[in-house]
Design a protein around this motif. Structure first.
Motif, PDB file in Angstrom:
ATOM      1  N   ARG A  14      -7.041   0.111  -6.410  1.00 54.38           N
ATOM      2  CA  ARG A  14      -6.134  -0.282  -5.261  1.00 54.38           C
ATOM      3  C   ARG A  14      -4.792  -1.170  -5.618  1.00 54.38           C
ATOM      4  O   ARG A  14      -3.645  -0.859  -5.122  1.00 54.38           O
ATOM      5  CB  ARG A  14      -6.899  -0.541  -4.105  1.00 54.38           C
ATOM      6  N   ALA A  69      -1.022  -0.301  -5.662  1.00 55.86           N
ATOM      7  CA  ALA A  69       0.127  -1.273  -4.809  1.00 55.86           C
ATOM      8  C   ALA A  69       1.424  -1.585  -5.939  1.00 55.86           C
ATOM      9  O   ALA A  69       2.565  -1.575  -5.570  1.00 55.86           O
ATOM     10  CB  ALA A  69      -0.555  -2.402  -4.384  1.00 55.86           C
ATOM     11  N   ARG A 105       3.395   1.624  -6.362  1.00 56.13           N
ATOM     12  CA  ARG A 105       4.611   1.690  -5.217  1.00 56.13           C
ATOM     13  C   ARG A 105       5.784   0.766  -5.242  1.00 56.13           C
ATOM     14  O   ARG A 105       6.860   0.802  -4.898  1.00 56.13           O
ATOM     15  CB  ARG A 105       3.895   1.740  -4.001  1.00 56.13           C
ATOM     16  N   HIS A 142       1.180   7.673  -2.109  1.00 59.14           N
ATOM     17  CA  HIS A 142       0.859   7.211  -0.865  1.00 59.14           C
ATOM     18  C   HIS A 142      -0.306   8.111  -0.153  1.00 59.14           C
ATOM     19  O   HIS A 142       0.035   8.958   0.624  1.00 59.14           O
ATOM     20  CB  HIS A 142       2.375   7.383   0.002  1.00 59.14           C
ATOM     21  N   THR A 143      -1.467   8.039  -0.584  1.00 60.03           N
ATOM     22  CA  THR A 143      -2.357   8.833  -0.064  1.00 60.03           C
ATOM     23  C   THR A 143      -3.685   7.865   0.427  1.00 60.03           C
ATOM     24  O   THR A 143      -3.958   6.521  -0.099  1.00 60.03           O
ATOM     25  CB  THR A 143      -3.120   9.623  -1.023  1.00 60.03           C
ATOM     26  N   ARG A 144      -4.457   8.584   1.269  1.00 56.85           N
ATOM     27  CA  ARG A 144      -5.843   7.678   1.784  1.00 56.85           C
ATOM     28  C   ARG A 144      -7.072   8.215   0.712  1.00 56.85           C
ATOM     29  O   ARG A 144      -6.563   9.068   0.077  1.00 56.85           O
ATOM     30  CB  ARG A 144      -6.073   8.162   3.095  1.00 56.85           C
ATOM     31  N   ARG A 191      -0.731   6.415   6.042  1.00 57.33           N
ATOM     32  CA  ARG A 191      -1.749   5.815   6.655  1.00 57.33           C
ATOM     33  C   ARG A 191      -2.319   6.646   7.807  1.00 57.33           C
ATOM     34  O   ARG A 191      -1.580   7.339   8.557  1.00 57.33           O
ATOM     35  CB  ARG A 191      -1.623   4.236   6.965  1.00 57.33           C
ATOM     36  N   LEU A 228      -3.846   3.667  -0.487  1.00 57.37           N
ATOM     37  CA  LEU A 228      -3.195   2.967   0.520  1.00 57.37           C
ATOM     38  C   LEU A 228      -4.100   1.821   1.064  1.00 57.37           C
ATOM     39  O   LEU A 228      -5.241   2.346   1.062  1.00 57.37           O
ATOM     40  CB  LEU A 228      -2.564   3.554   1.702  1.00 57.37           C
TER      41      LEU A 228
END
Length: 538
Positions: free
Chosen positions: A325, A329, A332, A469-471, A478, A538
């Motif tokens: 995680r 970040a 991104r 940008h995924t869960r 989000r 995310l």
């Protein structure tokens, strides 16, 4: 009492110390090291082959001394603590002059049996064998206990060890401490701490007929010996079992992060109580370190395994993800940087800026080959590089043609001036994260099925943006946003918003997305199962 204690101290002999050192010798450029030992009978040795050969010889020398010590009967129970003779400088920041014994207020007091210890510094330059007391051995960082001496005949305690029976009678040890560990609940008893009264640490059942008491189980955890007289008893047993559990975990062939997080949590609770009982501040520091380790291990388990450490995974798939995680970040952040600092708005230029930024993010320069550029940009590679050089965004050691001709066995070192160390740093990650994120981007851009569809640079940018940008379940954006902002996705891909859907359809055909729609200004979709490991949480 004072005369008796003084006589007992005089009867003790100084604890033995063997110090083996590895130091540079001669000219630094020669790389020669010298091996020296504090024992007069050991002569110095020189190793021109470098420090590696010297360390091997030093370890062999230490093992030779240890074998002789064991052959001679091991540590001596009547020896005086060698650490105390050095003003306890082995486990205190600095010795205090002008104070009896040279110790600080609240420092570790000598006590316990005499043990044989070995210490090796992290740099591989110093090894020390010493006879010292168990308390100093437990307080000295990096000290390993090899053997314990039997108590000297006619004595019950080593010099300097506190009278635990008197302390127990006065109620100064374990007073007001109540601890119940779930791992030691009696059979048939409730597991709640409130339902199980804590035993009185001062209560000692009398031994009928004066029979000798059964020897207590010994243990060690975190390079510390668990004191045999530690109260309450449940704390002592918990520390011993925790030490055994950590050693058993180290022997496992496969990691189990959920189990490791649980062990760290138990260690944090046990060490916090141990600090309350003993008043040792270093134990409380160790407890805080264990809490941090437990939290970090839980995050690693959730990020890499896709399942929370407490076992509540819900309907999330179990996925071995390429990025953690925090690394997602950072990914991104690099995407945003490339979008803001590309010298031209074309998708090909932005893709090249992104990939080259990842190569040079740490030191301002990185290796690249013409084959890689062609894989990213197809037939536009040479023109895009020429434009980046002309704009001053990229520097080459030679010509663009030489860069395009370079191969993996002879890559070209390119420089991005805005990322040089003398400029403000746009990123705060290290070399491991940089390599991981760069590898992630290479996997996305070079995806086999995307290449087969002959996807353009804009489509590859959309694949990068959606993957970043995924869960955890692979859905885009989000949960509270209901997808990605269509305008932001379009701006990153240098596309009009009404054309994003067309490129998303190409990703569906390449088995990158299972579905997508652009209703109400949102880009909704989901990564396919085969690319879930590339999803940046995310």
């Amino acid at each position: 009492m004072a005369v008796e204690a003084g006589t007992r101290q005089e009867e003790q002999v100084a604890g033995r110390v063997w110090t083996v050192r590895l130091d540079p010798y001669g000219r630094p450029s020669a790389g020669t090291v010298r091996l020296s030992c504090s024992r007069p009978a050991c002569t110095d040795q020189h190793f021109p082959c470098g420090a590696a050969a010297g360390r091997k010889a030093a370890i062999d020398h230490v093992n030779t001394h240890l074998a002789r010590i064991r052959a001679g009967g091991g540590p001596r129970g009547e020896a005086w603590c060698a650490c105390r003779a050095a003003d306890c400088a082995w486990h205190t920041p600095e010795p205090v002059t002008g104070r009896p014994g040279g110790t600080r207020p609240g420092a570790v007091r000598c006590g316990g049996p005499v043990v044989l210890t070995v210490y090796a510094d992290r740099a591989g330059r110093l090894w020390r064998i010493a006879e010292m007391c168990a308390r100093c051995a437990a307080a000295a960082p990096g000290c390993r206990v090899l053997d314990t001496a039997p108590p000297p005949a006619g004595t019950n305690q080593a010099a300097g060890q506190p009278d635990t029976e008197q302390e127990r009678a006065d109620g100064t040890l374990g007073k007001g401490v109540a601890a119940v560990f779930s791992d030691h609940a009696p059979a048939g008893a409730p597991s709640s701490a409130a339902a199980t009264p804590a035993p009185d640490p001062r209560a000692r059942p009398a031994t009928p007929g004066g029979a000798p008491r059964r020897a207590k189980r010994r243990g060690k955890i975190a390079q510390r010996i668990v004191p045999p007289g530690l109260e309450p008893e449940v704390l002592r047993l918990e520390l011993i079992e925790l030490g055994d559990a950590f050693r058993a975990y180290q022997r496992r062939t496969e990691p189990d992060l959920a189990l490791l997080a649980t062990l760290h949590e138990r260690k944090a609770r046990a060490f916090a109580l141990w600090a309350d009982v003993s008043g040792d501040g270093s134990l409380r520091h160790e407890a805080k370190r264990a809490e941090t380790a437990a939290q970090t291990t839980r995050e690693m388990h959730e990020n890499r395994g896709g399942r929370p450490a407490d076992g509540t995974a819900g309907d999330q798939p179990v996925v071995e993800r390429l990025l953690t995680r925090p690394q997602a970040a950072h990914t991104r952040a690099v995407l945003d940087y490339a979008a803001a600092h590309a010298p031209y708005p074309q998708a090909e230029v932005r893709l090249a800026v992104l990939m080259l930024t990842l190569r040079a993010a740490k030191a301002g320069s990185g290796n690249v080959t013409g084959q890689e550029l062609t894989g990213w940009l197809q037939n536009d590679a040479e023109e895009v590089v020429q434009r980046l050089v002309a704009a001053g965004w990229l520097r080459l050691p030679g010509t663009v043609a030489e860069l395009m001709a370079s191969r993996s066995e002879d890559p070209t070192a390119v420089t991005v001036p805005t990322l040089l160390p003398d400029r403000p740093r746009p990123f705060d990650f290290g070399k491991i994260t940089r390599a991981r994120v760069s590898g992630w981007a290479q996997k996305v851009v070079g995806d086999r099925k995307i290449r087969k569809k002959k996807a353009t640079a804009a489509t590859r940018l959309l694949a990068l943006y959606t993957a970043a940008h995924t869960r955890p379940d692979g859905r885009l954006g989000r949960a509270e946003d209901g997808g990605l902002h269509l305008d932001q996705a379009a701006a990153f891909c240098t596309l009009p918003p009404d054309q994003v859907g067309e490129h998303a359809e190409l990703l569906i055909a390449a088995d990158w997305l299972t579905e997508c729609d652009t209703i109400a200004g949102r880009l909704r979709g989901r990564l396919t199962e085969r690319v879930l490991p590339l999803g940046g949480l995310l």
